[in-house]
Design an enzyme around this catalytic site. Sequence first.
Site, PDB file in Angstrom:
ATOM      1  N   THR A 132       0.816  -1.211   0.000  1.00  8.33           N
ATOM      2  CA  THR A 132       0.000   0.000   0.000  1.00  8.33           C
ATOM      3  C   THR A 132       0.854   1.268   0.000  1.00  8.33           C
ATOM      4  O   THR A 132       2.000   1.236   0.461  1.00  8.33           O
ATOM      5  CB  THR A 132      -0.911  -0.019   1.244  1.00  8.33           C
ATOM      6  OG1 THR A 132      -1.483   1.273   1.438  1.00  8.33           O
ATOM      7  CG2 THR A 132      -0.137  -0.348   2.525  1.00  8.33           C
ATOM      8  N   ASP A 133       0.256   2.362  -0.446  1.00  5.79           N
ATOM      9  CA  ASP A 133       0.955   3.656  -0.369  1.00  5.79           C
ATOM     10  C   ASP A 133       1.018   4.181   1.071  1.00  5.79           C
ATOM     11  O   ASP A 133       1.765   5.112   1.361  1.00  5.79           O
ATOM     12  CB  ASP A 133       0.274   4.698  -1.275  1.00  5.79           C
ATOM     13  CG  ASP A 133      -1.191   4.975  -0.931  1.00  5.79           C
ATOM     14  OD1 ASP A 133      -1.756   4.292  -0.048  1.00  5.79           O
ATOM     15  OD2 ASP A 133      -1.781   5.884  -1.560  1.00  5.79           O
ATOM     16  N   GLU A 134       0.225   3.559   1.970  1.00  2.00           N
ATOM     17  CA  GLU A 134       0.159   4.078   3.343  1.00  2.00           C
ATOM     18  C   GLU A 134       1.476   3.902   4.090  1.00  2.00           C
ATOM     19  O   GLU A 134       1.704   4.547   5.110  1.00  2.00           O
ATOM     20  CB  GLU A 134      -1.006   3.437   4.103  1.00  2.00           C
ATOM     21  CG  GLU A 134      -2.318   3.666   3.366  1.00  2.00           C
ATOM     22  CD  GLU A 134      -3.565   3.347   4.165  1.00  2.00           C
ATOM     23  OE1 GLU A 134      -3.528   3.381   5.398  1.00  2.00           O
ATOM     24  OE2 GLU A 134      -4.592   3.072   3.523  1.00  2.00           O
ATOM     25  N   TYR A 158      -1.882  -0.538  10.970  1.00  3.50           N
ATOM     26  CA  TYR A 158      -2.012  -1.191   9.654  1.00  3.50           C
ATOM     27  C   TYR A 158      -0.811  -0.873   8.780  1.00  3.50           C
ATOM     28  O   TYR A 158      -0.137  -1.779   8.268  1.00  3.50           O
ATOM     29  CB  TYR A 158      -3.309  -0.740   8.953  1.00  3.50           C
ATOM     30  CG  TYR A 158      -3.324  -1.057   7.470  1.00  3.50           C
ATOM     31  CD1 TYR A 158      -3.301  -2.371   7.017  1.00  3.50           C
ATOM     32  CD2 TYR A 158      -3.351  -0.029   6.508  1.00  3.50           C
ATOM     33  CE1 TYR A 158      -3.299  -2.669   5.655  1.00  3.50           C
ATOM     34  CE2 TYR A 158      -3.355  -0.317   5.147  1.00  3.50           C
ATOM     35  CZ  TYR A 158      -3.325  -1.635   4.727  1.00  3.50           C
ATOM     36  OH  TYR A 158      -3.323  -1.936   3.383  1.00  3.50           O
ATOM     37  N   LYS A 162       2.231  -3.302   7.332  1.00  6.04           N
ATOM     38  CA  LYS A 162       2.513  -3.485   5.902  1.00  6.04           C
ATOM     39  C   LYS A 162       3.950  -3.068   5.588  1.00  6.04           C
ATOM     40  O   LYS A 162       4.635  -3.707   4.790  1.00  6.04           O
ATOM     41  CB  LYS A 162       1.529  -2.666   5.040  1.00  6.04           C
ATOM     42  CG  LYS A 162       0.105  -3.165   5.031  1.00  6.04           C
ATOM     43  CD  LYS A 162      -0.058  -4.557   4.442  1.00  6.04           C
ATOM     44  CE  LYS A 162       0.120  -4.600   2.931  1.00  6.04           C
ATOM     45  NZ  LYS A 162      -0.198  -5.950   2.388  1.00  6.04           N
TER      46      LYS A 162
HETATM   47  P1  NAD Z   1      -9.420  -7.496   2.149  1.00  4.55           P
HETATM   48  O1  NAD Z   1      -9.385  -7.214   3.601  1.00  4.55           O
HETATM   49  O2  NAD Z   1     -10.663  -7.252   1.369  1.00  4.55           O
HETATM   50  O3  NAD Z   1      -9.011  -9.024   1.887  1.00  4.55           O
HETATM   51  C1  NAD Z   1      -7.989  -9.672   2.561  1.00  4.55           C
HETATM   52  C2  NAD Z   1      -8.145 -11.164   2.346  1.00  4.55           C
HETATM   53  O4  NAD Z   1      -7.050 -11.823   3.021  1.00  4.55           O
HETATM   54  C3  NAD Z   1      -9.427 -11.738   2.945  1.00  4.55           C
HETATM   55  O5  NAD Z   1     -10.041 -12.604   2.008  1.00  4.55           O
HETATM   56  C4  NAD Z   1      -8.962 -12.508   4.168  1.00  4.55           C
HETATM   57  O6  NAD Z   1      -9.770 -13.624   4.469  1.00  4.55           O
HETATM   58  C5  NAD Z   1      -7.560 -12.921   3.750  1.00  4.55           C
HETATM   59  N1  NAD Z   1      -6.669 -13.161   4.886  1.00  4.55           N
HETATM   60  C6  NAD Z   1      -6.511 -12.392   6.000  1.00  4.55           C
HETATM   61  N2  NAD Z   1      -5.608 -12.945   6.814  1.00  4.55           N
HETATM   62  C7  NAD Z   1      -5.161 -14.079   6.197  1.00  4.55           C
HETATM   63  C8  NAD Z   1      -4.201 -15.067   6.544  1.00  4.55           C
HETATM   64  N3  NAD Z   1      -3.527 -14.999   7.687  1.00  4.55           N
HETATM   65  N4  NAD Z   1      -3.986 -16.072   5.676  1.00  4.55           N
HETATM   66  C9  NAD Z   1      -4.675 -16.153   4.517  1.00  4.55           C
HETATM   67  N5  NAD Z   1      -5.609 -15.254   4.152  1.00  4.55           N
HETATM   68  C10 NAD Z   1      -5.836 -14.223   4.990  1.00  4.55           C
HETATM   69  O7  NAD Z   1      -8.208  -6.672   1.538  1.00  4.55           O
HETATM   70  P2  NAD Z   1      -8.032  -6.043   0.085  1.00  4.55           P
HETATM   71  O8  NAD Z   1      -8.603  -4.691   0.088  1.00  4.55           O
HETATM   72  O9  NAD Z   1      -8.469  -7.029  -0.931  1.00  4.55           O
HETATM   73  O10 NAD Z   1      -6.445  -5.886   0.053  1.00  4.55           O
HETATM   74  C11 NAD Z   1      -5.622  -6.903  -0.512  1.00  4.55           C
HETATM   75  C12 NAD Z   1      -4.167  -6.471  -0.363  1.00  4.55           C
HETATM   76  O11 NAD Z   1      -3.964  -5.229  -1.026  1.00  4.55           O
HETATM   77  C13 NAD Z   1      -3.748  -6.248   1.098  1.00  4.55           C
HETATM   78  O12 NAD Z   1      -2.439  -6.735   1.240  1.00  4.55           O
HETATM   79  C14 NAD Z   1      -3.784  -4.737   1.255  1.00  4.55           C
HETATM   80  O13 NAD Z   1      -2.848  -4.311   2.219  1.00  4.55           O
HETATM   81  C15 NAD Z   1      -3.391  -4.285  -0.135  1.00  4.55           C
HETATM   82  N6  NAD Z   1      -3.908  -2.967  -0.547  1.00  4.55           N
HETATM   83  C16 NAD Z   1      -5.245  -2.681  -0.423  1.00  4.55           C
HETATM   84  C17 NAD Z   1      -5.720  -1.447  -0.858  1.00  4.55           C
HETATM   85  C18 NAD Z   1      -7.182  -1.093  -0.790  1.00  4.55           C
HETATM   86  O14 NAD Z   1      -7.541   0.051  -1.079  1.00  4.55           O
HETATM   87  N7  NAD Z   1      -8.071  -2.014  -0.448  1.00  4.55           N
HETATM   88  C19 NAD Z   1      -4.830  -0.506  -1.388  1.00  4.55           C
HETATM   89  C20 NAD Z   1      -3.472  -0.845  -1.498  1.00  4.55           C
HETATM   90  C21 NAD Z   1      -3.033  -2.085  -1.078  1.00  4.55           C
HETATM   91  P1  TYD Z   2     -10.841   3.867   4.148  1.00  7.57           P
HETATM   92  O1  TYD Z   2     -11.787   3.469   3.062  1.00  7.57           O
HETATM   93  O2  TYD Z   2     -10.980   3.227   5.490  1.00  7.57           O
HETATM   94  O3  TYD Z   2      -9.367   3.690   3.569  1.00  7.57           O
HETATM   95  P2  TYD Z   2      -7.946   4.188   4.187  1.00  7.57           P
HETATM   96  O4  TYD Z   2      -8.108   4.543   5.607  1.00  7.57           O
HETATM   97  O5  TYD Z   2      -7.114   2.973   3.992  1.00  7.57           O
HETATM   98  O6  TYD Z   2      -7.520   5.345   3.313  1.00  7.57           O
HETATM   99  O7  TYD Z   2     -10.965   5.432   4.350  1.00  7.57           O
HETATM  100  C1  TYD Z   2     -10.752   6.342   3.290  1.00  7.57           C
HETATM  101  C2  TYD Z   2     -10.831   7.734   3.860  1.00  7.57           C
HETATM  102  O8  TYD Z   2     -12.181   7.970   4.274  1.00  7.57           O
HETATM  103  C3  TYD Z   2      -9.970   7.910   5.106  1.00  7.57           C
HETATM  104  O9  TYD Z   2      -9.420   9.227   5.076  1.00  7.57           O
HETATM  105  C4  TYD Z   2     -10.949   7.764   6.252  1.00  7.57           C
HETATM  106  C5  TYD Z   2     -12.253   8.283   5.670  1.00  7.57           C
HETATM  107  N1  TYD Z   2     -13.474   7.644   6.189  1.00  7.57           N
HETATM  108  C6  TYD Z   2     -14.541   8.434   6.612  1.00  7.57           C
HETATM  109  O10 TYD Z   2     -14.466   9.679   6.585  1.00  7.57           O
HETATM  110  N2  TYD Z   2     -15.663   7.815   7.049  1.00  7.57           N
HETATM  111  C7  TYD Z   2     -15.783   6.465   7.105  1.00  7.57           C
HETATM  112  O11 TYD Z   2     -16.832   5.945   7.561  1.00  7.57           O
HETATM  113  C8  TYD Z   2     -14.681   5.654   6.670  1.00  7.57           C
HETATM  114  C9  TYD Z   2     -14.774   4.159   6.698  1.00  7.57           C
HETATM  115  C10 TYD Z   2     -13.556   6.295   6.196  1.00  7.57           C
END
Ligand code: NAD
Ligand code: TYD
Length: 352
Positions: A132-134, A158, A162
């Site tokens: 992630t960019d975070e 989080y 990561k």
């Molecule tokens: P998500 O939370 O929707 O899915 C995570 C999946 O991992 C789930 O299906 C969960 O059951 C599985 N999981 C959790 N712990 C596990 C373990 N110990 N062993 C096996 N499986 C396990 O997350 P996502 O949004 O699909 O994100 C996927 C990846 O991308 C993550 O690594 C996240 O950090 C990264 N990412 C997400 C975003 C975003 O905006 N969602 C952005 C950048 C990077």
């Molecule tokens: P989120 O979707 O949780 O992603 P991330 O924290 O990984 O960026 O949140 C996106 C942005 O929206 C973040 O600045 C937090 C804000 N947010 C709200 O304002 N209200 C909400 O209910 C949630 C879930 C997030």
Amino acid sequence: MIFVTGGAGFIGANFIMNWLLQNDEHIVNIDALTYAGNLESLSSLQNDTRHIFIKGDIGDTTLITELLEKYQPRAVLNFAAESHVDRSIHGPETFIQTNVVGTFHLLESVRIYWNKLKEDSKTNFRFLHVSTDEVYGSLNKNEPAFSETHRYEPNSPYSASKAASDHLVRSYHHTYGLPVLTTNCSNNYGPYHFPEKLIPLVIVNALASKALPVYGDGQQIRDWLFVKDHCSAIRRVLEAGQLGETYNIGGWNEKTNIDIVHTVCALLDELRPRHDGKKYCEQIAFVADRPGHDQRYAIDAQKIERELGWKPAETFETGIRKTVRWYLDNQNWVANVQSGAYREWVEKNYTV
Ligand code: NAD
Ligand code: TYD
């Protein structure tokens, strides 16, 4: 054959469906099915022999080793993680367990498997870590977007977990020569997104006549990428990325949270107007801010464009319209998530 971990989550599920639309290479999907894992998202692949689902933890070295030996994948793509910042604030431990300890165990299992491969397979093998960019922390309004050389400054449990996993992946390349690739992506949105994250939460709450919670003043900025674009970027990095390199992936779409909420409300006003004739934005409620809330994320995605020729296909306007439509057309998926029925779905439909 490739392995995908976390393939029942939001991005992993989208990735698997996209992958199998593009080619016939089989996928072994290993997912622990935490609250975020939803196999119903993959129901279209239920009778598709190209998708093999295994319920399991990335930290279970016995299981992972057995699976690696059995299926002999040419690549392992690690999507599995605890992914929600707010949950990491309330309960950081699972984030350390999965994102740090789990990734470590996965790397160990993969290293041992990789070491035993024949020279050709060894050279061609890839471990791709989805991050992630975070990990880069927070930007002020006028600072340049995150490049791959930006210092790691994670601010939430989080992002710290990561960041730790990224460092472990890097170290396995430098120390053991494991052929790794790391991608750091901005906020994704699109179909099958669990409604605890901002965009799906706003859509689902709006339709349920509930408040739309905006943290603090809503002026925080995120860069938003349509999930299919993230999937195509990962495919491209897997195909052509330089070993040991990291690639930032972003949508060139910086938006404040309040803008996002207004955009979603306006789309719902157009596509599913409220029965009382009022606007959805009347449901917006400013609530207490998230502790340690990062002000701004922005991705400089020039490297992946320059070196690998990847660019996002969707603008925010096209992507968000598709997303809102998807949620309107898939109320059943939402209902099953909300009622918890999605967790029974796996027992009914899969042998795991
Ligand atoms: P998500 O939370 O929707 O899915 C995570 C999946 O991992 C789930 O299906 C969960 O059951 C599985 N999981 C959790 N712990 C596990 C373990 N110990 N062993 C096996 N499986 C396990 O997350 P996502 O949004 O699909 O994100 C996927 C990846 O991308 C993550 O690594 C996240 O950090 C990264 N990412 C997400 C975003 C975003 O905006 N969602 C952005 C950048 C990077
Ligand atoms: P989120 O979707 O949780 O992603 P991330 O924290 O990984 O960026 O949140 C996106 C942005 O929206 C973040 O600045 C937090 C804000 N947010 C709200 O304002 N209200 C909400 O209910 C949630 C879930 C997030």
